[in-house]
Design an enzyme around this catalytic site. Structure first.
Site, PDB file in Angstrom:
ATOM      1  N   SER A  70       0.816  -1.210   0.000  1.00 20.44           N
ATOM      2  CA  SER A  70       0.000   0.000   0.000  1.00 20.44           C
ATOM      3  C   SER A  70       0.855   1.268   0.000  1.00 20.44           C
ATOM      4  CB  SER A  70      -0.913   0.017   1.224  1.00 20.44           C
ATOM      5  OG  SER A  70      -1.688  -1.146   1.270  1.00 20.44           O
TER       6      SER A  70
HETATM    7  N1  SAH Z   1      -1.169  -4.706   3.946  1.00 23.14           N
HETATM    8  C1  SAH Z   1      -0.351  -4.834   2.769  1.00 23.14           C
HETATM    9  C2  SAH Z   1      -1.170  -4.682   1.509  1.00 23.14           C
HETATM   10  C3  SAH Z   1      -1.219  -5.914   0.705  1.00 23.14           C
HETATM   11  S1  SAH Z   1      -2.336  -5.820  -0.703  1.00 23.14           S
HETATM   12  C4  SAH Z   1       0.754  -3.795   2.842  1.00 23.14           C
HETATM   13  O1  SAH Z   1       1.107  -3.356   3.898  1.00 23.14           O
HETATM   14  O2  SAH Z   1       1.309  -3.450   1.838  1.00 23.14           O
HETATM   15  C5  SAH Z   1      -3.776  -6.574  -0.042  1.00 23.14           C
HETATM   16  C6  SAH Z   1      -3.644  -8.003   0.396  1.00 23.14           C
HETATM   17  O3  SAH Z   1      -4.940  -8.488   0.729  1.00 23.14           O
HETATM   18  C7  SAH Z   1      -3.097  -8.967  -0.666  1.00 23.14           C
HETATM   19  O4  SAH Z   1      -1.924  -9.555  -0.197  1.00 23.14           O
HETATM   20  C8  SAH Z   1      -4.222  -9.988  -0.847  1.00 23.14           C
HETATM   21  O5  SAH Z   1      -3.757 -11.306  -1.076  1.00 23.14           O
HETATM   22  C9  SAH Z   1      -4.947  -9.868   0.481  1.00 23.14           C
HETATM   23  N2  SAH Z   1      -6.322 -10.366   0.483  1.00 23.14           N
HETATM   24  C10 SAH Z   1      -7.280 -10.197  -0.457  1.00 23.14           C
HETATM   25  N3  SAH Z   1      -8.429 -10.811  -0.076  1.00 23.14           N
HETATM   26  C11 SAH Z   1      -8.174 -11.368   1.146  1.00 23.14           C
HETATM   27  C12 SAH Z   1      -8.947 -12.156   2.052  1.00 23.14           C
HETATM   28  N4  SAH Z   1     -10.220 -12.496   1.793  1.00 23.14           N
HETATM   29  N5  SAH Z   1      -8.368 -12.572   3.192  1.00 23.14           N
HETATM   30  C13 SAH Z   1      -7.080 -12.247   3.486  1.00 23.14           C
HETATM   31  N6  SAH Z   1      -6.292 -11.521   2.670  1.00 23.14           N
HETATM   32  C14 SAH Z   1      -6.833 -11.078   1.506  1.00 23.14           C
END
Ligand code: SAH
Length: 219
Positions: A70
């Site tokens: 993010s």
């Molecule tokens: N928090 C991260 C952002 C990762 S992007 C950061 O600090 O950069 C969002 C993430 O949500 C992805 O890794 C994706 O695999 C996850 N995601 C999507 N749907 C999800 C679900 N139902 N349960 C858990 N994780 C999920």
């Protein structure tokens, strides 16, 4: 060779991280706790080496598996809304990815749980958090649509993936007085903040954002 390269990045990163914090402040982030956490967690540790030099740009960057780390401003903004006038308390993050936001949350709360549906990403988050010694952040390979019933209720829930509606189980796992923040929408999304008050849930909407979608199940 490797350690020299790492030292180089370490020294530059402190300066560029300080600049990133100044920029966050210019963009309107004012909570000293949030700015301190953003200035302390080394974002480059969470990126693949080829991208590490871009770690302190205020942009989302690819993580692999079609996911993105993010944007710092959005991480800071959502957490600032969640922490305003209180502490985060027991916190659940949905979508740990590489663990960057989980680390920021870990700086701000003693009790952080984070779930991720993609197993190799979760393994990477675990490694990254270990490297920066945030061992109290607990990670689980699970579908965040279901929340984390075994650790509920939570004072704070934050989603790092977008949905057109708040998953019901997450609302059910929000403690009285608790707050949930998420990117709400499909192609067009805004930050939605939901507070569980005495008379029920109250929603407020904030900045336009762009997040990957919340998907069902695990892989
Ligand atoms: N928090 C991260 C952002 C990762 S992007 C950061 O600090 O950069 C969002 C993430 O949500 C992805 O890794 C994706 O695999 C996850 N995601 C999507 N749907 C999800 C679900 N139902 N349960 C858990 N994780 C999920």
């Amino acid at each position: 060779m490797n350690s020299v390269a790492l030292t180089g990045i370490g020294m530059t990163s402190q300066r560029t991280r300080a600049r990133m914090v100044e920029r966050l402040h210019d963009l309107g982030i004012t909570d000293a706790r949030v700015l301190h956490a953003m200035g302390t967690v080394p974002r480059h540790v969470f990126l693949e080496q080829a991208l590490a030099h871009r770690a302190y740009e205020d942009t989302a960057l690819p993580l692999g598996f079609g996911q993105t780390i993010s944007q710092p401003f959005v991480v800071a903004r959502m957490i600032e809304l969640l922490i305003a006038g209180r502490e985060l308390g027991k916190t659940l993050e949905i979508g740990a990815g590489c663990g960057y936001q989980a680390a920021i949350l870990g700086m701000l709360s003693k009790q952080v749980f984070a779930v991720e549906r993609i197993a190799p990403l979760l393994a990477r988050a675990r490694d990254n958090l270990r490297r920066i010694k945030l061992s109290h952040v607990r990670l689980k390979h699970a579908d965040g649509n279901l929340g984390l019933p075994e650790a509920a209720p939570f004072d704070t829930i934050i989603l790092a993936a977008a949905a057109v509606a708040v998953p019901r189980s997450l609302l059910a796992q929000l403690a009285p007085g608790g707050r949930l923040a998420m990117p709400l929408g499909g192609a067009e999304q805004v930050i939605s903040l939901i507070e569980r008050g005495e008379k029920g849930f109250v929603e407020s909407r904030f900045d336009a954002v762009r997040f990957v979608p919340l998907l069902p199940g695990v892989e």
